[in-house]
Design a protein around this motif. Structure first.
Motif, PDB file in Angstrom:
ATOM      1  N   ALA A  68       0.829  -1.207   0.000  1.00  0.00           N
ATOM      2  CA  ALA A  68       0.000   0.000   0.000  1.00  0.00           C
ATOM      3  C   ALA A  68       0.865   1.259   0.000  1.00  0.00           C
ATOM      4  O   ALA A  68       0.562   2.228  -0.700  1.00  0.00           O
ATOM      5  CB  ALA A  68      -0.934  -0.002   1.208  1.00  0.00           C
ATOM      6  N   VAL A  69       1.954   1.234   0.754  1.00  0.00           N
ATOM      7  CA  VAL A  69       2.846   2.399   0.807  1.00  0.00           C
ATOM      8  C   VAL A  69       3.520   2.610  -0.552  1.00  0.00           C
ATOM      9  O   VAL A  69       3.569   3.734  -1.064  1.00  0.00           O
ATOM     10  CB  VAL A  69       3.904   2.238   1.922  1.00  0.00           C
ATOM     11  CG1 VAL A  69       4.953   3.334   1.846  1.00  0.00           C
ATOM     12  CG2 VAL A  69       3.234   2.252   3.289  1.00  0.00           C
ATOM     13  N   ILE A  70       4.022   1.547  -1.138  1.00  0.00           N
ATOM     14  CA  ILE A  70       4.699   1.667  -2.438  1.00  0.00           C
ATOM     15  C   ILE A  70       3.725   2.131  -3.515  1.00  0.00           C
ATOM     16  O   ILE A  70       4.047   2.994  -4.336  1.00  0.00           O
ATOM     17  CB  ILE A  70       5.373   0.328  -2.827  1.00  0.00           C
ATOM     18  CG1 ILE A  70       6.474  -0.021  -1.823  1.00  0.00           C
ATOM     19  CG2 ILE A  70       5.915   0.381  -4.242  1.00  0.00           C
ATOM     20  CD1 ILE A  70       7.565   1.019  -1.691  1.00  0.00           C
ATOM     21  N   LYS A  71       2.510   1.591  -3.524  1.00  0.00           N
ATOM     22  CA  LYS A  71       1.504   2.008  -4.508  1.00  0.00           C
ATOM     23  C   LYS A  71       1.163   3.482  -4.324  1.00  0.00           C
ATOM     24  O   LYS A  71       1.097   4.241  -5.293  1.00  0.00           O
ATOM     25  CB  LYS A  71       0.242   1.161  -4.396  1.00  0.00           C
ATOM     26  CG  LYS A  71      -0.811   1.537  -5.437  1.00  0.00           C
ATOM     27  CD  LYS A  71      -2.110   0.801  -5.203  1.00  0.00           C
ATOM     28  CE  LYS A  71      -3.187   1.159  -6.188  1.00  0.00           C
ATOM     29  NZ  LYS A  71      -3.370   2.553  -6.488  1.00  0.00           N
ATOM     30  N   ALA A  72       0.962   3.894  -3.081  1.00  0.00           N
ATOM     31  CA  ALA A  72       0.637   5.298  -2.808  1.00  0.00           C
ATOM     32  C   ALA A  72       1.786   6.214  -3.215  1.00  0.00           C
ATOM     33  O   ALA A  72       1.557   7.298  -3.753  1.00  0.00           O
ATOM     34  CB  ALA A  72       0.308   5.480  -1.328  1.00  0.00           C
ATOM     35  N   ARG A  73       3.012   5.777  -2.987  1.00  0.00           N
ATOM     36  CA  ARG A  73       4.184   6.572  -3.393  1.00  0.00           C
ATOM     37  C   ARG A  73       4.229   6.718  -4.906  1.00  0.00           C
ATOM     38  O   ARG A  73       4.450   7.802  -5.436  1.00  0.00           O
ATOM     39  CB  ARG A  73       5.469   5.915  -2.902  1.00  0.00           C
ATOM     40  CG  ARG A  73       6.729   6.638  -3.367  1.00  0.00           C
ATOM     41  CD  ARG A  73       7.989   5.875  -2.936  1.00  0.00           C
ATOM     42  NE  ARG A  73       9.168   6.488  -3.463  1.00  0.00           N
ATOM     43  CZ  ARG A  73       9.783   6.097  -4.577  1.00  0.00           C
ATOM     44  NH1 ARG A  73       9.321   5.092  -5.288  1.00  0.00           N
ATOM     45  NH2 ARG A  73      10.868   6.709  -4.993  1.00  0.00           N
ATOM     46  N   LEU A  92      -0.823   8.939   0.392  1.00  0.00           N
ATOM     47  CA  LEU A  92       0.516   8.537   0.802  1.00  0.00           C
ATOM     48  C   LEU A  92       0.734   8.774   2.291  1.00  0.00           C
ATOM     49  O   LEU A  92       1.301   7.929   2.991  1.00  0.00           O
ATOM     50  CB  LEU A  92       1.576   9.269  -0.024  1.00  0.00           C
ATOM     51  CG  LEU A  92       3.034   8.951   0.291  1.00  0.00           C
ATOM     52  CD1 LEU A  92       3.308   7.458   0.125  1.00  0.00           C
ATOM     53  CD2 LEU A  92       3.951   9.765  -0.601  1.00  0.00           C
ATOM     54  N   SER A  93       0.265   9.896   2.781  1.00  0.00           N
ATOM     55  CA  SER A  93       0.412  10.193   4.219  1.00  0.00           C
ATOM     56  C   SER A  93      -0.295   9.148   5.066  1.00  0.00           C
ATOM     57  O   SER A  93       0.239   8.714   6.100  1.00  0.00           O
ATOM     58  CB  SER A  93      -0.156  11.579   4.535  1.00  0.00           C
ATOM     59  OG  SER A  93       0.639  12.573   3.937  1.00  0.00           O
ATOM     60  N   GLY A  94      -1.477   8.738   4.631  1.00  0.00           N
ATOM     61  CA  GLY A  94      -2.201   7.705   5.361  1.00  0.00           C
ATOM     62  C   GLY A  94      -1.447   6.382   5.358  1.00  0.00           C
ATOM     63  O   GLY A  94      -1.355   5.706   6.393  1.00  0.00           O
ATOM     64  N   ALA A  95      -0.900   6.020   4.202  1.00  0.00           N
ATOM     65  CA  ALA A  95      -0.156   4.754   4.099  1.00  0.00           C
ATOM     66  C   ALA A  95       1.114   4.803   4.942  1.00  0.00           C
ATOM     67  O   ALA A  95       1.457   3.827   5.624  1.00  0.00           O
ATOM     68  CB  ALA A  95       0.183   4.462   2.636  1.00  0.00           C
ATOM     69  N   VAL A  96       1.821   5.916   4.917  1.00  0.00           N
ATOM     70  CA  VAL A  96       3.039   6.058   5.724  1.00  0.00           C
ATOM     71  C   VAL A  96       2.685   6.043   7.210  1.00  0.00           C
ATOM     72  O   VAL A  96       3.407   5.457   8.025  1.00  0.00           O
ATOM     73  CB  VAL A  96       3.818   7.337   5.343  1.00  0.00           C
ATOM     74  CG1 VAL A  96       4.931   7.626   6.328  1.00  0.00           C
ATOM     75  CG2 VAL A  96       4.394   7.202   3.947  1.00  0.00           C
ATOM     76  N   GLY A  97       1.561   6.647   7.556  1.00  0.00           N
ATOM     77  CA  GLY A  97       1.116   6.619   8.945  1.00  0.00           C
ATOM     78  C   GLY A  97       0.873   5.197   9.431  1.00  0.00           C
ATOM     79  O   GLY A  97       1.237   4.843  10.558  1.00  0.00           O
ATOM     80  N   ARG A  98       0.260   4.378   8.575  1.00  0.00           N
ATOM     81  CA  ARG A  98       0.050   2.967   8.948  1.00  0.00           C
ATOM     82  C   ARG A  98       1.383   2.245   9.074  1.00  0.00           C
ATOM     83  O   ARG A  98       1.559   1.397   9.953  1.00  0.00           O
ATOM     84  CB  ARG A  98      -0.845   2.280   7.912  1.00  0.00           C
ATOM     85  CG  ARG A  98      -2.302   2.727   7.994  1.00  0.00           C
ATOM     86  CD  ARG A  98      -3.220   1.917   7.111  1.00  0.00           C
ATOM     87  NE  ARG A  98      -2.937   2.006   5.695  1.00  0.00           N
ATOM     88  CZ  ARG A  98      -3.318   2.993   4.889  1.00  0.00           C
ATOM     89  NH1 ARG A  98      -4.016   4.005   5.380  1.00  0.00           N
ATOM     90  NH2 ARG A  98      -3.035   2.979   3.610  1.00  0.00           N
TER      91      ARG A  98
END
Length: 185
Positions: A68-73, A92-98
């Motif tokens: 999810a983080v890589i996809k959002a990035r 991306l902020s949400g994914a990094v937060g997780r």
């Protein structure tokens, strides 16, 4: 009588030239401010893979979060324009937060010097990014006000000046940001 008419025409021409140059300067300032946001986003995007790899070393079974983080990035890197970038960066902020929340479940990861350094760098970039967004939105506000003010409102569109979009976090993120923090003891 001829000198008065000539003086009036010259004064109007000088005013139009000064207004045009002022609008060009403000447009350039908004372009520069948006470029500053791009620089901070690039730094952020460069840090995220390092953070993911560090967390992967400790939390090998959290594959869904990493993906999810890589996809959002990747989505954030391919977004164009203030609105599209703002939405992609919100995801991306949400994914990094997780991803950062995973550190709570892994005490060894929280204690890792590499993780702490990356987390600190990310926090620093986030602060710079917030400042760049504020500067951009301020420049856009001044530019939009200038082209909508009298008398520029009559000739600015014909000279190629149109309102710019703000870098907006979106309605959902705004309600989250405006909510008071919950404190639990």
């Amino acid at each position: 009588m001829g000198w008065i008419v000539f003086g009036l025409i010259a004064a109007i021409a000088i005013y139009l030239i000064m207004t045009y140059n002022g609008l060009v300067s403000m447009r350039q300032r908004t372009n520069q401010a948006f470029a500053d946001i791009d620089v901070q986003l690039k730094q952020r995007h460069d840090l995220i893979p390092n953070l993911v790899e560090t967390v992967k070393g400790y939390a090998t079974h959290e594959r869904e979060t990493f993906d999810a983080v890589i996809k959002a990035r990747n989505d954030a890197q391919s977004a164009h324009g203030p609105q599209a970038q703002a939405q992609a960066e919100q995801q991306l902020s949400g994914a990094v937060g997780r991803l950062l929340a995973l550190a709570e479940a892994y005490p060894d990861l929280k204690a890792s010097a590499n993780f702490q350094q990356l987390q600190g760098e990310l926090s620093n970039v986030e602060d710079k990014l917030a400042a760049a967004r504020r500067f951009f939105n301020n420049a856009v506000g001044e530019f939009n006000a200038a082209i909508q003010a009298f008398p520029a409102v009559f000739f600015a569109p014909q000279m190629g000046f149109s309102p710019r979009e703000f870098f907006d976090v979106g309605e959902q993120a705004r309600t989250q940001l405006e909510a008071p923090p919950s404190v639990k003891f």
